[in-house]
Design an enzyme around this catalytic site. Structure first.
Site, PDB file in Angstrom:
ATOM      1  N   ASP A  46       5.029   1.518 -34.447  1.00  0.00           N
ATOM      2  CA  ASP A  46       5.893   1.052 -33.370  1.00  0.00           C
ATOM      3  C   ASP A  46       5.223   1.246 -32.011  1.00  0.00           C
ATOM      4  OD1 ASP A  46       8.424  -0.246 -33.075  1.00  0.00           O
ATOM      5  OD2 ASP A  46       9.089   1.504 -31.939  1.00  0.00           O
ATOM      6  N   CYS A 137      14.398  -7.935 -30.764  1.00  0.00           N
ATOM      7  CA  CYS A 137      13.858  -6.573 -30.649  1.00  0.00           C
ATOM      8  C   CYS A 137      14.857  -5.671 -29.925  1.00  0.00           C
ATOM      9  CB  CYS A 137      12.505  -6.628 -29.926  1.00  0.00           C
ATOM     10  SG  CYS A 137      11.850  -5.020 -29.444  1.00  0.00           S
ATOM     11  N   TYR A 141      18.081  -3.400 -31.862  1.00  0.00           N
ATOM     12  CA  TYR A 141      18.009  -1.930 -31.748  1.00  0.00           C
ATOM     13  C   TYR A 141      19.271  -1.382 -31.105  1.00  0.00           C
ATOM     14  CZ  TYR A 141      13.404  -0.659 -33.525  1.00  0.00           C
ATOM     15  OH  TYR A 141      12.330  -0.389 -34.348  1.00  0.00           O
ATOM     16  N   TYR A 167      18.563   4.674 -28.345  1.00  0.00           N
ATOM     17  CA  TYR A 167      18.910   3.267 -28.589  1.00  0.00           C
ATOM     18  C   TYR A 167      20.416   2.991 -28.544  1.00  0.00           C
ATOM     19  CZ  TYR A 167      13.960   2.691 -29.408  1.00  0.00           C
ATOM     20  OH  TYR A 167      12.593   2.676 -29.238  1.00  0.00           O
ATOM     21  N   GLU A 209      11.923  -8.205 -37.773  1.00  0.00           N
ATOM     22  CA  GLU A 209      12.493  -6.868 -37.507  1.00  0.00           C
ATOM     23  C   GLU A 209      12.860  -6.200 -38.834  1.00  0.00           C
ATOM     24  OE1 GLU A 209      13.171  -4.747 -35.007  1.00  0.00           O
ATOM     25  OE2 GLU A 209      12.184  -5.998 -33.531  1.00  0.00           O
TER      26      GLU A 209
HETATM   27  C1  LIG Z   1       9.779  -3.142 -34.076  1.00  0.00           C
HETATM   28  C2  LIG Z   1      10.637  -2.760 -32.907  1.00  0.00           C
HETATM   29  N1  LIG Z   1      11.672  -3.572 -32.557  1.00  0.00           N
HETATM   30  C3  LIG Z   1      12.435  -3.222 -31.482  1.00  0.00           C
HETATM   31  C4  LIG Z   1      12.212  -2.117 -30.736  1.00  0.00           C
HETATM   32  C5  LIG Z   1      13.075  -1.771 -29.540  1.00  0.00           C
HETATM   33  N2  LIG Z   1      12.412  -2.047 -28.327  1.00  0.00           N
HETATM   34  C6  LIG Z   1      11.143  -1.324 -31.117  1.00  0.00           C
HETATM   35  N3  LIG Z   1      10.826  -0.199 -30.450  1.00  0.00           N
HETATM   36  N4  LIG Z   1      10.347  -1.647 -32.208  1.00  0.00           N
END
Ligand SMILES: Cc1ncc(CN)c(N)n1
Length: 227
Positions: A46, A137, A141, A167, A209
């Protein structure tokens, strides 16, 4: 009541989001059953994902039609690099992973496919296309964060609590709401063919995702026979 374009997006990905909420990585973040090794793997992937994601905001800033929006996207890039990624750096420190090691993480296939797709859209498409590809994204989250915050003990969990707090926070929610509003503004006046293209980007990155969670849960890299 008029329906917004993002209502249509929500409807088109609802089955994927329902599956995401059921995925053992996601449920494990909430009830604490997620194996630590999967979480460590996720953190590293990530981190490099977010390096590319921050570039999406930079590209959005250059494509924005007005100064306020341009500045807001620039702020989101800064918040990703110095806010969200700080969470990852802190977790890495707890795990004894150095900053250099974190940054040198080799991308998994899914991670690379996901960010390559978004960056291609950002370089070749309109601002609306760019936003439709990055929206899952932040939006997903926030949805996951809100869901998990309702699980008993999730916010206080000694390892995953910090993730859930970030989050599900109002601050993160405000970012998601702002992006949703921008998506609706950009979709306004577009014809059906253009809207269908935006929906397609949104659906693809929503699926990626899901694949990201699954990849992290299984600590998947490239097929072993070509490694
Ligand atoms: C794969 C992923 N998707 C979303 C997020 C949230 N910004 C993240 N940190 N990483």
């Amino acid at each position: 009541m008029t329906t917004k374009f993002t209502d249509r997006l929500w409807k088109s990905v609802a089955p994927v989001w329902a599956k995401t909420h059921q995925h053992p990585f996601v449920t494990g973040l909430g009830d604490g059953t997620l194996p630590v090794e999967s979480f460590k793997y996720y953190m590293k992937q990530d981190y490099v994902y977010l390096i590319d994601y921050a570039k999406m905001f930079a590209l959005a800033s250059t494509k924005a039609y007005d100064l306020t929006t341009s500045a807001k996207f620039a702020g989101l890039q800064e918040a990703t690099l110095n806010g969200e990624m700080e969470l990852h750096r802190q977790y890495a420190e707890r795990f004894g992973i150095s900053r250099e090691e974190l940054e040198a993480t080799k991308p998994s296939f899914v991670m690379l496919a996901y960010t390559s797709y978004m960056l291609r859209v950002a370089h070749q498409g309109s601002l609306a296309e760019l936003v439709s590809s990055l929206l899952p994204c932040t939006w997903s989250y926030w949805e996951i964060g809100k869901h998990l915050a309702k699980v008993e003990g999730a916010l206080e969990h000694e390892l995953y609590g910090e993730w859930v707090r970030m989050y599900s926070s109002d601050e993160f929610g405000q970012l998601a709401i702002w992006l949703i509003d921008v998506m609706n503004e950009l979709a306004d006046g577009k014809n059906e063919q253009e809207l269908a293209r935006l929906e397609e980007h949104f659906l693809y990155t929503t699926k990626m995702e899901y694949m990201f969670w699954d990849m992290a849960y299984r600590k998947e890299m490239w097929p072993c026979e070509i490694n």
